[in-house]
Scaffold this motif. Structure first.
Motif: not given
Ligand code: MN
Ligand code: MN
Length: 286
Positions: A108, A127, A131, A143, A211
């Motif tokens: 990512h 996702d 993150d 990532h 993602d």
């Molecule tokens: Mn991600």
């Protein structure tokens, strides 16, 4: 003339000059924290794309009628900050040439480079993870730091499908961003969530990042950081159908093709869905 299959995305038959979309792969998984191998995803997703019919009934179109070009895979450096810089260069060139970038990961972290090049008003991401770590395992380009780096470009962030992160990340996401957890999508229904997303983004330019682990790992198990209790492939398709018209760039990341091909085939479908959805929206506004 006979037709040939090759190692590029199926139906990416137009010349670069004529293309409205530029696909490229970034076979990079240098900051992977759990299972390695997302570097093999661009090839697996392209291979899966040959299983799909050219006709897309939802849009009533033949995919090859949309001019798009596959540049192949970026020859990625080994350090994440360098790869982010490479991606920023490639995406800047595509934009200069009037093309919409469509990036296949890889992990990512590569999204950071695309967002830096495009500077969208909104960042919409599906996702399992938030993150939002400022730094992880020695790098600010891990990532696990994507949303943190993107927030330095735009504070308008919409996260859909999250279900994994530390307490502090969840608190910050709720306070600063628009967070629709996987549980919330499940209880409200995706259409209700997407109506809210539409009201937020209006006609603003959006960068859309998928993602692959936003989808439940029991449905698509080919993931570097698998999480159950997630979204469905149809949920992500709904997100793309709703948001593609605003998108100035798109990526599909974090596929790890170690399963029976489910995760790559879903990725191939959804990349086509983005191109078709975006192209149809453009035609309607012509
Ligand atoms: Mn991600
Ligand atoms: Mn994730």
């Amino acid at each position: 003339m006979q037709s040939f299959s090759n190692t590029l995305f199926a139906d990416a038959d137009s010349a670069y000059l004529d293309a409205e979309y530029g696909i490229f792969g970034v076979p990079f998984d240098g900051t992977t924290s759990f299972k390695a191998g997302t570097r093999d995803a661009p090839a697996a997703v392209r291979q899966a794309s040959y299983n799909l019919e050219t006709y897309m009934p939802y849009y009533d179109l033949e995919l090859p009628d949309i001019p798009f070009y596959d540049m192949g895979d970026l020859y990625a450096e080994c350090l994440p900050d360098l790869v982010v810089g490479q991606v920023e260069d490639v995406v800047s060139d595509l934009v200069k040439d009037g093309k919409i970038p469509v990036m296949i990961g890889g992990e990512h972290s590569i999204t950071i480079g695309a967002v830096r090049a495009l500077r969208p008003v909104w960042y919409v991401v599906c996702d399992a993870h938030l993150d939002m770590q400022d730094e992880y395992r020695g790098s600010r380009f891990n990532h696990d730091c994507v949303t943190a780096r993107v927030s330095e470009v735009t504070g308008n962030i919409i996260i859909i499908g999250a279900r994994s992160g530390c307490k502090e990340e969840f608190a910050r996401a709720r306070e600063n961003y628009h967070l629709f957890t996987a549980d919330e999508v499940q209880s409200r229904g995706m259409q209700s969530v997407l109506n809210e997303v539409s009201d937020l983004i209006g006609d603003d330019p959006v960068y859309l990042s998928i993602d692959a682990d936003s989808i439940d790992c029991c449905l698509t198990p080919g993931l570097g950081t698998p999480e159950p209790f997630g979204l469905t492939p149809a949920d992500i398709r709904d997100v793309i159908r709703k948001v593609a018209k605003n998108a100035v760039g798109f990526d599909y990341v974090e596929v790890l093709p170690n399963d029976s091909g489910q995760t790559a085939i879903v990725a191939a479908h959804l990349i086509r869905e983005f191109i078709a959805g975006h192209a149809c929206a453009l035609k309607q506004t012509d």
